[in-house]
Design a protein around this motif. Sequence first.
Motif, PDB file in Angstrom:
ATOM      1  N   PRO A  59       0.781  -1.306   0.145  1.00  0.00           N
ATOM      2  CA  PRO A  59      -0.075   0.009  -0.112  1.00  0.00           C
ATOM      3  C   PRO A  59       0.818   1.143  -0.116  1.00  0.00           C
ATOM      4  CG  PRO A  59       0.220  -0.929   1.988  1.00  0.00           C
ATOM      5  CD  PRO A  59       0.844  -1.757   1.151  1.00  0.00           C
ATOM      6  N   PRO A  60       0.321   2.526  -0.291  1.00  0.00           N
ATOM      7  CA  PRO A  60       1.083   3.797  -0.143  1.00  0.00           C
ATOM      8  C   PRO A  60       1.743   3.769   1.111  1.00  0.00           C
ATOM      9  CG  PRO A  60      -0.942   3.892  -1.151  1.00  0.00           C
ATOM     10  CD  PRO A  60      -1.058   2.632  -0.530  1.00  0.00           C
ATOM     11  N   GLU A  61       2.864   4.613   0.662  1.00  0.00           N
ATOM     12  CA  GLU A  61       3.707   5.085   2.337  1.00  0.00           C
ATOM     13  C   GLU A  61       2.934   5.518   3.376  1.00  0.00           C
ATOM     14  OE1 GLU A  61       7.018   4.733   4.547  1.00  0.00           O
ATOM     15  OE2 GLU A  61       6.631   4.005   2.336  1.00  0.00           O
ATOM     16  N   GLY A  62       2.945   5.110   4.444  1.00  0.00           N
ATOM     17  CA  GLY A  62       2.064   5.517   5.684  1.00  0.00           C
ATOM     18  C   GLY A  62       0.984   5.055   5.804  1.00  0.00           C
ATOM     19  N   SER A  63       0.208   4.320   4.827  1.00  0.00           N
ATOM     20  CA  SER A  63      -1.194   3.493   5.192  1.00  0.00           C
ATOM     21  C   SER A  63      -1.060   2.106   5.181  1.00  0.00           C
ATOM     22  CB  SER A  63      -1.875   3.847   3.772  1.00  0.00           C
ATOM     23  OG  SER A  63      -1.194   3.215   2.664  1.00  0.00           O
ATOM     24  N   VAL A  64      -2.002   1.569   5.539  1.00  0.00           N
ATOM     25  CA  VAL A  64      -1.933  -0.052   6.050  1.00  0.00           C
ATOM     26  C   VAL A  64      -2.947  -0.428   4.920  1.00  0.00           C
ATOM     27  CG1 VAL A  64      -1.531   0.349   8.286  1.00  0.00           C
ATOM     28  CG2 VAL A  64      -3.681   0.326   7.871  1.00  0.00           C
ATOM     29  N   ARG A 102      -0.874  -3.728  12.619  1.00  0.00           N
ATOM     30  CA  ARG A 102      -1.338  -2.559  13.312  1.00  0.00           C
ATOM     31  C   ARG A 102      -2.681  -3.256  14.110  1.00  0.00           C
ATOM     32  NH1 ARG A 102       0.501   2.236  11.024  1.00  0.00           N
ATOM     33  NH2 ARG A 102       2.180   1.754  10.174  1.00  0.00           N
ATOM     34  N   SER A 103      -3.546  -3.932  13.731  1.00  0.00           N
ATOM     35  CA  SER A 103      -4.578  -4.337  14.491  1.00  0.00           C
ATOM     36  C   SER A 103      -5.076  -5.765  13.712  1.00  0.00           C
ATOM     37  CB  SER A 103      -5.691  -3.377  14.714  1.00  0.00           C
ATOM     38  OG  SER A 103      -6.234  -3.148  13.458  1.00  0.00           O
ATOM     39  N   THR A 104      -6.035  -6.373  14.667  1.00  0.00           N
ATOM     40  CA  THR A 104      -6.632  -7.508  14.035  1.00  0.00           C
ATOM     41  C   THR A 104      -8.121  -7.595  14.528  1.00  0.00           C
ATOM     42  OG1 THR A 104      -6.112  -8.965  16.108  1.00  0.00           O
ATOM     43  CG2 THR A 104      -4.558  -8.865  14.338  1.00  0.00           C
ATOM     44  N   GLY A 105      -9.031  -8.402  13.758  1.00  0.00           N
ATOM     45  CA  GLY A 105     -10.474  -8.588  14.187  1.00  0.00           C
ATOM     46  C   GLY A 105     -10.849  -9.989  13.690  1.00  0.00           C
ATOM     47  N   VAL A 106     -11.499 -10.514  14.598  1.00  0.00           N
ATOM     48  CA  VAL A 106     -12.294 -11.678  14.238  1.00  0.00           C
ATOM     49  C   VAL A 106     -13.490 -11.659  13.472  1.00  0.00           C
ATOM     50  CG1 VAL A 106     -13.085 -13.802  15.263  1.00  0.00           C
ATOM     51  CG2 VAL A 106     -11.187 -12.562  16.547  1.00  0.00           C
ATOM     52  N   ARG A 107     -13.313 -12.200  12.338  1.00  0.00           N
ATOM     53  CA  ARG A 107     -14.462 -12.248  11.333  1.00  0.00           C
ATOM     54  C   ARG A 107     -15.255 -13.598  11.773  1.00  0.00           C
ATOM     55  NH1 ARG A 107     -13.558 -10.090   6.136  1.00  0.00           N
ATOM     56  NH2 ARG A 107     -15.393 -11.013   5.491  1.00  0.00           N
ATOM     57  N   SER A 108     -14.740 -14.725  12.147  1.00  0.00           N
ATOM     58  CA  SER A 108     -15.780 -15.830  12.472  1.00  0.00           C
ATOM     59  C   SER A 108     -14.874 -16.677  13.386  1.00  0.00           C
ATOM     60  CB  SER A 108     -16.330 -16.538  11.375  1.00  0.00           C
ATOM     61  OG  SER A 108     -15.019 -17.080  10.608  1.00  0.00           O
ATOM     62  N   THR A 109     -15.517 -17.318  14.413  1.00  0.00           N
ATOM     63  CA  THR A 109     -14.910 -18.102  15.192  1.00  0.00           C
ATOM     64  C   THR A 109     -15.442 -19.861  14.989  1.00  0.00           C
ATOM     65  OG1 THR A 109     -14.736 -16.349  17.002  1.00  0.00           O
ATOM     66  CG2 THR A 109     -14.333 -18.434  17.719  1.00  0.00           C
ATOM     67  N   GLY A 126     -12.599 -25.958  16.988  1.00  0.00           N
ATOM     68  CA  GLY A 126     -12.778 -27.644  16.105  1.00  0.00           C
ATOM     69  C   GLY A 126     -12.679 -27.488  14.649  1.00  0.00           C
ATOM     70  N   GLY A 127     -12.518 -26.066  14.277  1.00  0.00           N
ATOM     71  CA  GLY A 127     -12.566 -25.845  12.760  1.00  0.00           C
ATOM     72  C   GLY A 127     -11.479 -24.787  12.286  1.00  0.00           C
ATOM     73  N   THR A 128     -12.024 -23.863  11.180  1.00  0.00           N
ATOM     74  CA  THR A 128     -11.076 -22.909  10.677  1.00  0.00           C
ATOM     75  C   THR A 128     -11.735 -21.642  10.811  1.00  0.00           C
ATOM     76  OG1 THR A 128     -10.454 -24.368   8.865  1.00  0.00           O
ATOM     77  CG2 THR A 128      -9.937 -22.053   8.765  1.00  0.00           C
ATOM     78  N   SER A 129     -11.031 -20.774  11.773  1.00  0.00           N
ATOM     79  CA  SER A 129     -11.620 -19.347  12.112  1.00  0.00           C
ATOM     80  C   SER A 129     -10.904 -18.404  11.218  1.00  0.00           C
ATOM     81  CB  SER A 129     -11.396 -18.954  13.501  1.00  0.00           C
ATOM     82  OG  SER A 129     -11.715 -19.875  14.304  1.00  0.00           O
ATOM     83  N   VAL A 130     -11.609 -17.178  11.073  1.00  0.00           N
ATOM     84  CA  VAL A 130     -11.185 -16.333  10.238  1.00  0.00           C
ATOM     85  C   VAL A 130     -10.956 -14.879  10.842  1.00  0.00           C
ATOM     86  CG1 VAL A 130     -11.638 -14.933   7.952  1.00  0.00           C
ATOM     87  CG2 VAL A 130     -12.381 -17.450   8.272  1.00  0.00           C
ATOM     88  N   MET A 131      -9.784 -14.162  10.467  1.00  0.00           N
ATOM     89  CA  MET A 131      -9.706 -12.842  11.166  1.00  0.00           C
ATOM     90  C   MET A 131      -9.139 -11.915  10.007  1.00  0.00           C
ATOM     91  SD  MET A 131      -5.819 -13.020  12.754  1.00  0.00           S
ATOM     92  CE  MET A 131      -5.674 -14.478  13.520  1.00  0.00           C
ATOM     93  N   THR A 132      -9.161 -10.635  10.223  1.00  0.00           N
ATOM     94  CA  THR A 132      -8.789  -9.764   9.321  1.00  0.00           C
ATOM     95  C   THR A 132      -7.550  -9.121  10.034  1.00  0.00           C
ATOM     96  OG1 THR A 132     -10.273  -7.983  10.310  1.00  0.00           O
ATOM     97  CG2 THR A 132     -11.024  -9.197   8.309  1.00  0.00           C
ATOM     98  N   VAL A 133      -6.478  -8.719   9.246  1.00  0.00           N
ATOM     99  CA  VAL A 133      -5.247  -8.262   9.551  1.00  0.00           C
ATOM    100  C   VAL A 133      -4.851  -7.009   8.980  1.00  0.00           C
ATOM    101  CG1 VAL A 133      -2.802  -8.502   9.940  1.00  0.00           C
ATOM    102  CG2 VAL A 133      -4.339 -10.467  10.305  1.00  0.00           C
ATOM    103  N   SER A 134      -4.774  -5.675   9.604  1.00  0.00           N
ATOM    104  CA  SER A 134      -4.439  -4.457   9.167  1.00  0.00           C
ATOM    105  C   SER A 134      -2.762  -4.538   9.333  1.00  0.00           C
ATOM    106  CB  SER A 134      -4.931  -3.400  10.247  1.00  0.00           C
ATOM    107  OG  SER A 134      -6.264  -3.273   9.897  1.00  0.00           O
ATOM    108  N   TYR A 135      -2.118  -4.349   8.009  1.00  0.00           N
ATOM    109  CA  TYR A 135      -0.735  -4.624   8.093  1.00  0.00           C
ATOM    110  C   TYR A 135      -0.170  -3.595   6.931  1.00  0.00           C
ATOM    111  CZ  TYR A 135       3.846  -6.927   7.041  1.00  0.00           C
ATOM    112  OH  TYR A 135       5.146  -7.314   7.194  1.00  0.00           O
ATOM    113  N   SER A 136       1.020  -2.833   7.336  1.00  0.00           N
ATOM    114  CA  SER A 136       1.591  -2.096   6.660  1.00  0.00           C
ATOM    115  C   SER A 136       2.666  -2.548   5.577  1.00  0.00           C
ATOM    116  CB  SER A 136       2.427  -0.927   7.744  1.00  0.00           C
ATOM    117  OG  SER A 136       3.370  -1.696   8.386  1.00  0.00           O
TER     118      SER A 136
END
Length: 423
Positions: free
Chosen positions: A341-346, A375-382, A385-395
């Motif tokens: 992503p552009p410099e200074g953004s995530v 920078r931060s994480t958020g749980v999309r689904s839990t 016993g299976g596969t969980s999904v998260m979103t990750v803010s990354y620079s």
Amino acid sequence: MRTYFSLPRRARYALIASGIALAGGAGWLAQAQVGGQRGIAAVAASRDIQVSDIEVDVRGDTGVEAREKAWKEAQVKAWEKLDGPNLSDSQIYGMVSAIVVQRERLGPKRYIATLGVIFDRQKANSYLGDDGMSRRSAPMLLLPVTMSGGTQLIYEQRNPWQRAWAEFQAGQSSVNYVRPSGAGGESLLLTYGQTNRRSRVWWRDILDSFGAADVLIPIASLRYSYPGGPIEGTFTARHGPDNAYLDSFTMRAESPEQLPAMLEQAVRRFDAVFQVALADGTIKPDPTLNVKTGDLNPEIARLVELGRRLKAQDEALAQVASQPTEASGGAISAAPINTPPPEGSVALYTVQFQTPDASSFGSVLAAVRGTPGVRSTGVRSTAIGGTSVMTVSYSGSIAQLAEALRGQGFTVQQGATALLISR
């Protein structure tokens, strides 16, 4: 085509009268279930110091004189039983607030009795200090069960075991008893069947109704040898919504006349068992009872809200990316996934991870959050016993994120728009 049958007038009147009778009978049955002599109100709890089972046998010129001497003797014996300092008899008498007659026989010149002596705590504490002043437990709902002749009673009808607990002076105990009277609808709600239920919803509703945090279940199983003969009692202490075992003991009354005294003594032994269990941490409010239906844990609620906001951001970004641009000549543009992503953004990326149990769920979240550049994480689904999904803010680009996660010890599989990580 419908066919209607007309009834004679007398038959119609008879049906109406039968319906009224049935309705009245149902009302009578409902009243019979909660009516009658059921309730026994508990005595007011006092925090004064009570000393029970003081035996006296005193003679005098008259029975009244013998009783007065016996009562004074009992007060001195009770003070000695408390291991109080040496005081004059008048000083001891001045601290006594009441005499409890447990059993007595009054003769022309003799008085034989078993007495209890209650000392005013404020006056006695100046000599005893704070002995006996312990922290009280959370409110505990009491369900005294009587088993006899193949039946189990709590408050369905008045019984000696219920009366023994109602008359117990519990103010001195470290256990904060909640003792229902059993009147009215309480006899329908508090039954032996409830002690075998495990549903926290049922228990939470009942405990909330009586302002209690947990439940204590003293069980008295009485066996009558023959009418008018000895009575053997097996007493079992249980507690909690899972009906957990604490202790048990046996006692014997030689006749029905001695049954109240046996039950009174059993109540005091139960109280001692409950106090010991409270002191060693066995009795404590069950944390599973604090989860109310429909209420989310605040931390989970925050994660759910964060997931909804991240989903909305994903949808907005996807909508923007789907719009044609002048540079693309009217075609839909899609940035390469490896382009940072552009410099200074995530950038926001989707990461899937295996969660065989709750502990692995927490450890993966903690490891991803500690990855450099995240920078931060958020749980999309839990899915335990299976596969969980998260979103990750990354620079950085998704390839750089994959490399950073490999540095944290993860095995990373990179897809077109998401990552799958495992250990």
